[in-house]
Design a protein around this motif. Structure first.
Motif, PDB file in Angstrom:
ATOM      1  N   UNK A  52     -66.367 -49.550 -44.645  1.00 31.31           N
ATOM      2  CA  UNK A  52     -65.071 -49.014 -45.056  1.00 31.31           C
ATOM      3  C   UNK A  52     -64.974 -47.521 -44.741  1.00 31.31           C
ATOM      4  N   UNK A  53     -63.852 -47.083 -44.195  1.00 30.91           N
ATOM      5  CA  UNK A  53     -63.729 -45.686 -43.761  1.00 30.91           C
ATOM      6  C   UNK A  53     -63.644 -44.680 -44.904  1.00 30.91           C
ATOM      7  N   UNK A  54     -63.463 -45.156 -46.151  1.00 27.38           N
ATOM      8  CA  UNK A  54     -63.377 -44.220 -47.274  1.00 27.38           C
ATOM      9  C   UNK A  54     -64.727 -44.003 -47.948  1.00 27.38           C
ATOM     10  N   UNK A  55     -65.823 -44.287 -47.223  1.00 23.67           N
ATOM     11  CA  UNK A  55     -67.166 -44.001 -47.708  1.00 23.67           C
ATOM     12  C   UNK A  55     -67.649 -42.695 -47.075  1.00 23.67           C
ATOM     13  N   UNK A 168     -51.693 -44.251 -49.256  1.00 25.02           N
ATOM     14  CA  UNK A 168     -51.722 -42.790 -49.196  1.00 25.02           C
ATOM     15  C   UNK A 168     -53.131 -42.253 -49.393  1.00 25.02           C
ATOM     16  N   UNK A 169     -53.955 -42.969 -50.174  1.00 21.98           N
ATOM     17  CA  UNK A 169     -55.333 -42.536 -50.376  1.00 21.98           C
ATOM     18  C   UNK A 169     -56.218 -42.838 -49.172  1.00 21.98           C
ATOM     19  N   UNK A 170     -55.808 -43.797 -48.353  1.00 19.15           N
ATOM     20  CA  UNK A 170     -56.572 -44.128 -47.147  1.00 19.15           C
ATOM     21  C   UNK A 170     -56.199 -43.228 -45.978  1.00 19.15           C
ATOM     22  N   UNK A 171     -55.067 -42.536 -46.090  1.00 20.75           N
ATOM     23  CA  UNK A 171     -54.590 -41.723 -44.969  1.00 20.75           C
ATOM     24  C   UNK A 171     -55.546 -40.579 -44.647  1.00 20.75           C
ATOM     25  N   UNK A 172     -56.307 -40.123 -45.632  1.00 20.29           N
ATOM     26  CA  UNK A 172     -57.232 -39.017 -45.388  1.00 20.29           C
ATOM     27  C   UNK A 172     -58.472 -39.452 -44.612  1.00 20.29           C
ATOM     28  N   UNK A 442     -51.862 -34.779 -45.509  1.00 21.56           N
ATOM     29  CA  UNK A 442     -53.264 -34.619 -45.911  1.00 21.56           C
ATOM     30  C   UNK A 442     -54.094 -34.161 -44.717  1.00 21.56           C
ATOM     31  N   UNK A 443     -55.267 -33.613 -45.033  1.00 23.52           N
ATOM     32  CA  UNK A 443     -56.188 -33.182 -43.980  1.00 23.52           C
ATOM     33  C   UNK A 443     -56.946 -34.393 -43.449  1.00 23.52           C
ATOM     34  N   UNK A 444     -57.029 -34.486 -42.132  1.00 29.56           N
ATOM     35  CA  UNK A 444     -57.725 -35.609 -41.514  1.00 29.56           C
ATOM     36  C   UNK A 444     -58.763 -35.070 -40.519  1.00 29.56           C
TER      37      UNK A 444
END
Length: 469
Positions: A52-55, A168-172, A442-444
């Motif tokens: 998962x990319x949010x790790x 929206x939380x995954x956009x970062x 958001x910052x990416x």
């Protein structure tokens, strides 16, 4: 011997990189020259396309693998499909030893009625979609409101979290735009995660579990009847800090829930169910219309038995997260039941059950899809130990010249990528992140390129310029 030992490693995920790195660092009295092949233009395998990319901790693993490859003593050759672009006989002609580290990317099969229904998904396919895998369709059907996730491992929690988490939380993260737009349009309101054993037997890690609490606008829902512990469960909690932490965390959440039974009023709910095993996926007109679960009971050993009690859940999609499974490798003996290359401690076995000269394996395709990164390192060390033991019997390459394999690929029209090409793609994705940050909320740090042809174009841009100059 007056030349380096030529070694091909097929698969540039963690197992392949660790194998190559361990060979370069080994205390040996001969030189090695290693080429690392991968079917994708980008390296890092399951770390890039299966987590998962949010790790945020995954970034550290990729950075470590990048540092290994950036030393320059291991050559990366990407966008090469073993069995299509290059074959076993080609590798045997150009290398003294070949290590297969192709991993496991398919979903393990769940043998229950209705599993082939529309909207019955393999978790590995969903993970590939949200990780921007180049060979997966860009669209994913997220029209279901109620969803079942079958499994109690880290992948099950990843899938459940991504399904429940606001887009929206995954956009970062590094997700590409098609994934963000798909998650943004998702109709999911309730995600039910089912495990067939109790809270003391779950397979996910404490960190994975705690991450659920950090998801905004999602209520975690537990069920008191699921908190059953037998003698083996209590013993496991006494002897293992991890098990004790997991049980304590879940129990505390249950107690907190009793104080606020109505939850927070979040727009989505993530239900954690234990002691329930899937019996049948129910369908209407070929689509998922519900799932029937059987209540299980602990048998005193930590295992479970069926009670015969059934419960129906009106879900419209099912995600099967019961494990990965390896794929057969052309011209190599394969164990269809275990999903691994037939091997003895990393030595590939032939049809006669004896080791095949010069052929080895490492990682999940060697031992099955179990264990964490640390296990992969130890696994690689076992395999290279046997390569070193066998070194006097490995000098088989007819054409070991390092450029010979490149000439063969070019003759066949294979548009392979190399390490410099990956760095071009890497920088391009980082620049996309900068552009998205300038125009977005958001910052990416990066935005992943999905299309394979685009990856190849970016990776080979400089080599094409050089060819035309």
């Amino acid at each position: 011997m007056h030349r380096p030992l030529r070694i091909a490693v097929v698969g540039a995920g963690p197992a392949g990189v660790y194998t190559a790195d361990s060979l370069q660092k080994a205390d040996i009295d001969f030189d090695v020259s290693i080429d690392l092949f991968d079917r994708y233009p980008a390296p890092f395998g399951l770390i890039r396309y299966g987590v998962a990319p949010d790790h945020p901790r995954i970034k550290g693993i990729i950075n470590a693998l990048h540092r290994v490859m950036d030393r320059g003593d291991i050559r990366f050759l990407g966008n090469i499909e073993y069995g299509t672009d290059i074959h076993l006989e080609d590798l045997q002609k150009h290398y003294d030893a070949i290590v297969f580290a192709t991993g496991a990317i398919k979903d393990a099969r769940l043998n229950i009625p209705g599993v082939e229904a529309e909207n019955s998904f393999g978790a590995a396919d969903f993970v590939s979609w949200y990780d921007g895998h180049p060979d997966v369709d860009r669209h994913w059907d997220l029209s279901a409101r109620e969803v079942a996730v079958i499994g109690n491992g880290n992948v099950a929690l990843d899938v459940a979290r991504v399904l429940a988490k606001p887009a929206s939380q995954m956009l970062e993260t590094e997700i590409p735009d098609n994934v963000y737009q798909g998650l943004k349009a998702s109709q999911v309101t309730d995600v039910h995660v089912f495990g067939r054993r109790g809270p003391a037997q779950v397979k996910f890690t404490p960190l994975e579990l705690r991450e659920l609490k950090s998801v905004e606008d999602v209520d975690i829902i537990l069920y008191e009847d699921d908190f059953e512990f037998d003698e083996a469960s209590e013993k496991a909690a006494e002897e293992s800090n991890q098990v004790r932490n997991m049980v304590n965390t879940l129990t505390n959440w249950l107690l907190e829930q009793e104080d606020s039974p109505e939850g927070t009023g979040a727009s989505r709910r993530l239900h954690l169910h234990f002691l329930e095993a899937p019996e049948e996926i129910l369908t209407e007109q070929g689509k998922v219309a519900g799932i029937r679960m059987q209540r299980m009971a602990l048998d005193g050993t930590g295992n479970v038995r069926g009670t015969g009690e059934m419960k129906f859940y009106p879900v419209q999609a099912v995600y099967r997260a019961i494990g990965y499974f390896g794929s057969a490798v052309p011209d190599i003996q394969f164990d269809e039941e275990r999903g691994i290359i037939k091997n003895d401690e990393g030595r590939v076995l032939g049809a006669n059950g004896k080791p095949v000269q010069g052929l080895y394996t490492a990682g999940w395709i060697k031992r099955g899809p179990v264990g964490l990164i640390g296990h992969t390192k130890g696994d690689a060390l076992e395999t290279i130990g046997h390569i070193i033991e066998d070194v006097d019997h490995l000098y088989t390459a007819e054409n070991p010249d390092e450029d010979a394999i490149l000439r063969l690929l070019e003759q066949r029209g294979v548009e392979y990528s190399d390490w410099n090409g990956w760095k071009e793609l890497d920088n391009h994705e980082i620049n996309l992140g900068d552009l998205a940050t300038e125009s977005g909320p958001v910052e990416r740090e990066r935005v992943k390129v999905v299309d394979r042809d685009e990856q190849v174009r970016i990776s080979r841009a400089k080599s094409r310029e050089a060819a035309h100059s």
